[in-house]
Design an enzyme around this catalytic site. Structure first.
Site, PDB file in Angstrom:
ATOM      1  N   GLU A 135       0.853  -1.199   0.000  1.00  0.00           N
ATOM      2  CA  GLU A 135       0.000   0.000   0.000  1.00  0.00           C
ATOM      3  C   GLU A 135       0.885   1.244   0.000  1.00  0.00           C
ATOM      4  O   GLU A 135       2.089   1.152   0.275  1.00  0.00           O
ATOM      5  CB  GLU A 135      -0.904  -0.009   1.240  1.00  0.00           C
ATOM      6  N   LYS A 137       2.837   4.629   1.037  1.00  0.00           N
ATOM      7  CA  LYS A 137       3.375   5.187   2.281  1.00  0.00           C
ATOM      8  C   LYS A 137       2.983   6.664   2.277  1.00  0.00           C
ATOM      9  O   LYS A 137       3.553   7.463   1.525  1.00  0.00           O
ATOM     10  CB  LYS A 137       4.888   5.017   2.323  1.00  0.00           C
ATOM     11  N   ASP A 139       2.608  10.447   3.051  1.00  0.00           N
ATOM     12  CA  ASP A 139       3.607  11.384   3.565  1.00  0.00           C
ATOM     13  C   ASP A 139       2.921  12.464   4.389  1.00  0.00           C
ATOM     14  O   ASP A 139       2.689  13.574   3.932  1.00  0.00           O
ATOM     15  CB  ASP A 139       4.350  12.006   2.378  1.00  0.00           C
ATOM     16  N   TYR A 248      -4.334   2.765   8.574  1.00  0.00           N
ATOM     17  CA  TYR A 248      -3.793   1.572   7.911  1.00  0.00           C
ATOM     18  C   TYR A 248      -3.336   0.463   8.848  1.00  0.00           C
ATOM     19  O   TYR A 248      -2.748  -0.513   8.400  1.00  0.00           O
ATOM     20  CB  TYR A 248      -2.628   1.976   7.004  1.00  0.00           C
ATOM     21  N   LYS A 344      11.241   3.316  -0.313  1.00  0.00           N
ATOM     22  CA  LYS A 344      11.250   4.782  -0.457  1.00  0.00           C
ATOM     23  C   LYS A 344      11.448   5.187  -1.915  1.00  0.00           C
ATOM     24  O   LYS A 344      12.347   4.682  -2.581  1.00  0.00           O
ATOM     25  CB  LYS A 344      12.383   5.390   0.387  1.00  0.00           C
ATOM     26  N   CYS A 438      16.355  50.384  -1.461  1.00  0.00           N
ATOM     27  CA  CYS A 438      15.900  49.573  -2.595  1.00  0.00           C
ATOM     28  C   CYS A 438      17.096  49.230  -3.485  1.00  0.00           C
ATOM     29  O   CYS A 438      17.837  50.131  -3.890  1.00  0.00           O
ATOM     30  CB  CYS A 438      14.849  50.335  -3.404  1.00  0.00           C
ATOM     31  N   CYS A 441      16.180  51.327  -7.051  1.00  0.00           N
ATOM     32  CA  CYS A 441      16.092  52.785  -7.149  1.00  0.00           C
ATOM     33  C   CYS A 441      16.705  53.504  -5.941  1.00  0.00           C
ATOM     34  O   CYS A 441      16.701  54.735  -5.877  1.00  0.00           O
ATOM     35  CB  CYS A 441      14.639  53.223  -7.339  1.00  0.00           C
ATOM     36  N   CYS A 456       9.740  48.818  -1.120  1.00  0.00           N
ATOM     37  CA  CYS A 456      10.141  50.065  -1.743  1.00  0.00           C
ATOM     38  C   CYS A 456       8.825  50.780  -2.065  1.00  0.00           C
ATOM     39  O   CYS A 456       7.963  50.211  -2.726  1.00  0.00           O
ATOM     40  CB  CYS A 456      10.919  49.745  -3.023  1.00  0.00           C
ATOM     41  N   CYS A 461       9.643  53.328  -9.143  1.00  0.00           N
ATOM     42  CA  CYS A 461      10.844  52.475  -9.114  1.00  0.00           C
ATOM     43  C   CYS A 461      10.834  51.588 -10.366  1.00  0.00           C
ATOM     44  O   CYS A 461       9.855  50.877 -10.627  1.00  0.00           O
ATOM     45  CB  CYS A 461      10.831  51.619  -7.851  1.00  0.00           C
TER      46      CYS A 461
END
Ligand code: IVH
Length: 700
Positions: A135, A137, A139, A248, A344, A438, A441, A456, A461
């Protein structure tokens, strides 16, 4: 779980209750039936993913139950569907001792490892072949549930495997976990069930979007999001995150006096079937049995190649000896059972060196630090540059130039730095200094108190101007094809394009002289610029790039006025009357329409031929599809999917994400698949062709 007969009866009961709700409403005699019906529809929705009633109908019945229980509090039961939603904040999560330690799994990475596992298993059992159950795995974050006398009494996190945190209030928010389950029908008095809590990819994406809207850094992966959510001390917030759970493993059970171990508990596959029949989302449909290891190896490879098509993240497969008597014979180490192994998948993590940090200025002036990395392959793509979001994020992760960092690219998620690896430091690493000015500019950067982002605030700019133009022409905005980020930058640098209205007055003779611009590309660009003059108003609103105004809000705004400049006269309070517009969004819209330069820009755009008038109202009336829902599937004979959707929306229709009882029309083209099959099972969905659709909206 529900037989065909039960399904029919519950459907019948649903109709009776809905009818009663139209007249005096259900009464206390209907309480049990109401709860059964609601549980049934929750199961259809959250476990089978195949609802049989409209969401509004479910809501009506839910509200009827809530009202009855409010009037008769003594009749409330702890497993009533209304009893999930916890109120208020949780003070703490007390320690929870697991009935059986939650062990980990041994890992394998290739077919040789699996052959090795099989060889050892055959040695330990003395058999020539072993049956395996395989089945996914999942995560996510592991949990343990205890059911006593059919009631969910405790939910806990894994913790150190022996003791975790008791998070029952949060676990009760997960709709795929039943609050009661008839274990007694199997002679079981108490059971401890293991599983994995997760957030599916779609909900994770949505959650990260809400974080981004608040100027917060996204989470690196759905696993962290699930684990973090289980620990939130506000069950109402937990409910909003839409956690799901796969169960499970039955790690412990005791029997009702005089009962024998049920047949189901002789094998792993039997236990999964039992859990499924009890209403849990066990991997009953995903699991597969194999007579020997060869089939197992093939199944693992098959799942790995289809991994990205699943709605949730998996990081491998779990292979379990199916027969419980054999499992007992094989036993466990202090770390893992000898009868199971994880296979895995290829890692989506990698380490690399953080070489440098660059600071980029976005269209709203937000300054984003971007980590430049030694190029490294992660999950099939080469990564050399990753956003590190903001100053707080850098501090929190203690990132330094020269650091080794762990990178993850979960599924479709943009790569993220999970953490720095301080143990690998040489001492030569340098702190990252956030600029005060910034980087483009040089104006001084500002940060609002409750925000994490430095900005900014100079609207002229150059970086902001360019990013605003890029956003304006982008696909979801005005969709001016042939522009592209690089061309916008080039035209801007050469002085051929200074601002958004400049798009409509560009000197194509000069562009024609540039290298790489033939007559054809110029014609195409000119054509797509003039096509953009007929885009609906909401696209223009979205294209303006007003902070917090995404596509949905843009549509709401477009519907609200006759002319875009009407918003000049809207107060923040007026704006907040609109659907889903809260104080923050209203503040931003108000700010935009109070700025003289923005108004001037809109007036210029209007003079250049962009309609600011709302033409949607007209089409809604003529199309008369307001409130009707549509979904398109398969290849349509003439229309592209996006064009068909736009036509339906222009006529007042709404596009749904999937087939459910909420859907009015499924428009089918060639090679329509599961959506068509599903729609056929729901009587109320009208299945029509493109031609019929065009007639419906008055285009044929
Ligand atoms: S069985 C005693 N089955 O993976 C055996 N674990 O890396 C208990 N996991 O701690 C584990 N999907 O949290 C099992 N289908 C699955 C699983 C699964 C995910 C997690 C579980 C475990 C971890 C080990």
């Amino acid at each position: 779980m529900y037989s065909a007969d039960e399904t029919r009866q519950l459907q019948q009961a649903t109709r009776t209750l809905l009818k009663k709700n139209q007249t005096g409403g259900p009464d206390t005699k209907d309480l049990e039936s109401l709860r059964d019906v609601l549980r049934f529809h929750e199961h259809r929705y959250y476990i089978l993913n195949d609802p049989l009633i409209a969401d509004v109908e479910y809501d009506q019945l839910y509200k009827a139950l809530e009202k009855l229980e409010l009037d008769h509090p003594k009749l409330v039961t702890p497993d009533s569907p209304t009893q999930r939603v916890g109120k208020g904040l949780t003070a703490s999560f007390p320690a929870a001792q697991h009935l059986v330690p939650m062990l980990s799994l041994d890992n394998s990475y290739n077919s040789d490892d699996l052959l090795d596992f099989d060889r050892k298993a055959r040695e330990l059992t003395g058999l020539s072949e072993i049956e395996y159950c395989v089945e996914p795995k999942f995560d996510g974050s592991s949990i343990s549930l205890i059911y006593e006398n059919d009631m969910l009494v405790r939910g806990a996190t894994r913790g150190d495997g022996v003791q975790g945190d008791e998070v029952t209030v949060n676990i009760r928010q997960i709709r795929s976990i039943p609050l009661s389950a008839r274990f007694s029908e199997y002679g079981i008095q108490q059971a401890e069930i293991r599983g994995e809590v997760l957030i599916n990819k779609k909900n994770f994406g949505k959650y990260n979007e809400t974080l981004a809207e608040q100027g917060l850094a996204p989470l690196a992966n759905p696993r962290n999001a699930a684990a973090g959510t289980l620990r939130i001390k506000d069950p109402v917030e937990v409910a909003k995150r839409n956690l799901e759970a796969f169960l499970y493993h039955v790690s412990y059970f005791s029997l009702v006096k005089g009962k024998k171990t049920p047949e189901a508990m002789q094998s792993h596959a039997g236990s999964l079937k039992m859990l499924w029949d009890l209403g849990f989302r066990s991997p009953e449909k995903e699991k597969k049995l194999f007579k020997n290891i060869q089939g197992v190896i093939r199944y693992c490879a098959e799942f790995e190649s289809g991994r990205d098509d699943l709605p949730y993240e998996i990081d491998g497969m779990v292979i379990k000896v199916n027969d419980f008597a054999l499992q007992d014979k094989m036993g466990m180490t202090s770390h893992h059972p000898r009868w199971a192994i994880a296979y895995k998948f290829k890692a989506r993590q990698a380490t690399s060196k953080l070489l440098n940090v660059e600071f980029q200025v976005g269209r709203t002036g937000a300054v984003t630090p971007v980590a430049k990395l030694e190029p490294v392959a992660v999950g099939g793509v080469t990564v050399s540059s990753i956003s590190i979001h903001n100053e707080d994020y850098i501090k929190e992760k203690d990132l330094r130039i020269g650091d080794q960092v762990l990178i993850e690219r979960a599924g479709d998620v943009i790569p993220q730095i999970v953490k720095s690896l301080p143990d690998a430091r040489s001492g030569k690493e340098k702190k990252i200094h956030f600029p005060k000015n910034c980087p483009v500019c040089e104006s001084i950067l500002f940060k609002e108190e409750e925000e994490a982002v430095w900005r900014c605030v100079n609207l002229d700019c150059p970086a902001q101007v360019v990013e605003r133009i890029i956003h304006f022409v982008s696909k979801d905005a005005m969709d001016i094809r042939g522009f592209g980020d690089a061309n916008v930058r080039k035209f801007y640098e050469l002085g051929l394009l200074k601002d958004v209205p400049g798009i409509y007055t560009m000197d194509f003779a000069s562009i024609g002289k540039l290298e790489g611009f033939g007559q054809k590309s110029i014609d195409n660009l000119q054509k797509s610029i003039s096509n953009s003059l007929t885009q609906p108003l909401y696209r223009l609103i979205y294209a303006l790039g007003i902070r917090f105004v995404g596509e949905t809000t843009a549509k709401t705004l477009a519907r609200a006025v006759q002319h875009l400049l009407d918003f000049k006269n809207y107060s923040q309070e007026d704006l907040q009357q609109l659907e889903d517009v809260g104080p923050k969004v209203a503040g931003s819209i108000h700010h935009f329409f109070s700025n003289r330069e923005n108004i001037h820009m809109l007036e210029t755009l209007e003079k250049l031929g962009l309609p600011l008038k709302n033409d949607q109202k007209k089409t809604v009336n003529s199309g008369n599809l307001t409130g009707q829902t549509f979904l398109f599937t398969g290849t349509l004979p003439t229309l592209k999917r996006s064009a068909a959707e736009a036509l339906a929306e222009e006529a007042g229709g709404q596009i749904l994400g999937g087939v459910s009882a909420k859907l009015n029309y499924l428009v089918v083209g060639e090679d329509a698949g599961s959506k068509l099959e599903k729609a056929r099972k729901i009587n109320t969905v009208k299945i029509i062709s493109e031609e019929e659709f065009l007639k419906l909206i008055g285009k044929k």
